[in-house]
Scaffold this motif. Sequence first.
Motif, PDB file in Angstrom:
ATOM      1  N   ASP A 211    -108.836   4.352   9.396  1.00 31.64           N
ATOM      2  CA  ASP A 211    -109.527   5.609   9.731  1.00 31.64           C
ATOM      3  C   ASP A 211    -110.985   5.324  10.030  1.00 31.64           C
ATOM      4  O   ASP A 211    -111.745   4.963   9.138  1.00 31.64           O
ATOM      5  N   ARG A 213    -113.471   7.096  10.509  1.00 33.01           N
ATOM      6  CA  ARG A 213    -114.507   7.893   9.825  1.00 33.01           C
ATOM      7  C   ARG A 213    -114.875   7.285   8.470  1.00 33.01           C
ATOM      8  O   ARG A 213    -115.888   7.626   7.880  1.00 33.01           O
ATOM      9  N   SER A 236    -120.467  13.538   5.151  1.00 27.87           N
ATOM     10  CA  SER A 236    -119.573  13.783   6.290  1.00 27.87           C
ATOM     11  C   SER A 236    -118.256  14.423   5.853  1.00 27.87           C
ATOM     12  O   SER A 236    -117.431  14.783   6.687  1.00 27.87           O
TER      13      SER A 236
END
Lengths: 334, 334
Positions: A211, A213, A236
């Motif tokens: 992932d 992110r 985030s």
Amino acid sequence: MRHRLKDVAERAGVSVKTVSNVVNGYLHVKPDTRARVEEAIAELNYRPNLSARNLRKGRTGVIALAVPELDIPYFAELARHVVAAAADHGWTVLIDQTGGRREQERVAAAGIGDHMIDGLIFSPLALTADDLAALDGLPTVLLGERVDHGPADHVAIDNVTAAREMTAHLIGLGRRRIAAIGDQRTPEGASARLRLAGYAAALADAGIDYDERLVAPAPVWHRADGAAAMRQLLASGVRPDAVFCFNDTLALGALRALHEAGLKVPDDVAVAGFDDIEDGRFSVPTLTTVSPDKEQIARLAVELLAGRLAGDREAPPRELTAPHHLTPRESTHP
Amino acid sequence: MRHRLKDVAERAGVSVKTVSNVVNGYLHVKPDTRARVEEAIAELNYRPNLSARNLRKGRTGVIALAVPELDIPYFAELARHVVAAAADHGWTVLIDQTGGRREQERVAAAGIGDHMIDGLIFSPLALTADDLAALDGLPTVLLGERVDHGPADHVAIDNVTAAREMTAHLIGLGRRRIAAIGDQRTPEGASARLRLAGYAAALADAGIDYDERLVAPAPVWHRADGAAAMRQLLASGVRPDAVFCFNDTLALGALRALHEAGLKVPDDVAVAGFDDIEDGRFSVPTLTTVSPDKEQIARLAVELLAGRLAGDREAPPRELTAPHHLTPRESTHP
DNA sequence: CAGGCTTTCTACAACGTTGTAAGCAACGTT
DNA sequence: AACGTTGCTTACAACGTTGTAGAAAGCCTG
């Protein structure tokens, strides 16, 4: 009040060369001549002029160690071991601090004290293989990942494997949302690339999706950068249950940011680092990390250099891998 | 493939000395001669042999910095500043690690590379004034407290005042049972003596009795020693509400031991250190400390050395005091 | 145009050390 | 008696550089 061979010779009533022979341990000197000379040496507190000796011999007995920053604990600890290993060979180490700036590193590569050093152990950040070519015959050993198929001998640990093992360790604790801090896409970021590859490989091994992110960049690997990256990850909204930081100073910064955010380590978030610096053994909590065998790295580097100096200048570059191991501590163990 | 003045001279069709003149920026060289020589230098990638130059000139352009341990953050940070300050004078710094062992320090004092260095900046632990006398003319600047009325120039901060201020700071927080960690009764423990004196003076200022049971020794000032001393204090049953550690690594160790004992910092026990190393800015909690101006210390040391090298070798030893300030952080502020 | 100054360049020696070659005893071998 | 061997010592040259002294050429001054 510095004396020369000549002064000693006059005092002992022998030739300059005989004194030189005594100083250098030449065998065929009559015991009482030797005694007289040694007495004169002691009386005058004579010590040889190395510049003259070097000029004559073409060797200086000094090797240089060039590192980006001395106050980054990893390099300081490495320097300590290199100094110790070099002492075993009778060498003095001239430590040069490049700041990781390309210009300064070129100066280092160009031979620092020009003819002042016999060899160079170099941990470059910004340098290219071309710059290294400019070394022009100065025996050199590279440390770290920057120029991994360059023209010089090279010592490093297996970064991909180490990162993979550490990530697997986190997965083994049951963590699934594992963040990585320290990504670098610049040419200098060779260590980052290798460690990221190991991280990704371990995820794949366990069937966990990669992932993007969860992967946070850090242009430099200082504590402040680790703290900033961690804060940004938290802000985030991705909720990692573990963080693999690409070095220990990043990890110490991340610990700090997690503390400020009120998160518990390792209960809420497990944290792992890389380098095994002294600080991580006393942080709260103590830091799980990859321990490169720094002593071995230093020893291998010095021995590679010794080999070059002893003669085989033309042998092809060698790549040596130093051992490492995982050191689990509180930051991943409840 | 190392070339000499002679090679350049032949290529440019001039004398060796003319090439030397070009290299050294001598004024009276005809522009087109200079151009030809410079071209030849570039083509051959000529660089001067420093050993030969040194032999001729009696100067090496290298100064040495001798410190006990490179991986003690304070010395690493200091080294960084010394290297930077020396660079401003065009000097290279040879960093020597003495391990604080007297024998090794004597070697350093004896001139390391013998004639290889122009001067020495020295942070000794174990050395006596007599040993320093053996320096025998090598311009030297001492750092730290060990030999404070020795025969050489000396740079340090005012340890007594700094320790007094820090202790007063703790008293100002309302603490009364203030422990001290880092006491040393050995001849090497000059810093310890000064800091203890400042601690005692502040207690006296505030009318607090000096309690010997609150003063813990630490033979070395590493993290492990700080942790051990703190554990021992806690085990002994004296219940301090603050601890003044004589350096930051001791304090970081103490923080660790307090954490293990389940005590909260600063609520239960306030903790203060000395040196302001990078680690203390990111520890949990961040560390209140005395901040010596390391950059200034380094700059003063290099400038004292520059003065000696520039000529006034016979001037009496100078004692300079570098500034410091208190840096309060979380470990003393709720 | 002689004398002196300036510019440009060079030959030589010296820095302190060590490798080479050779000298000189003393000894043993033929 | 002649010769080689071994042990000990020395004179000399060389490492690559720069300071000193001075040469050669051009220019100015009176």
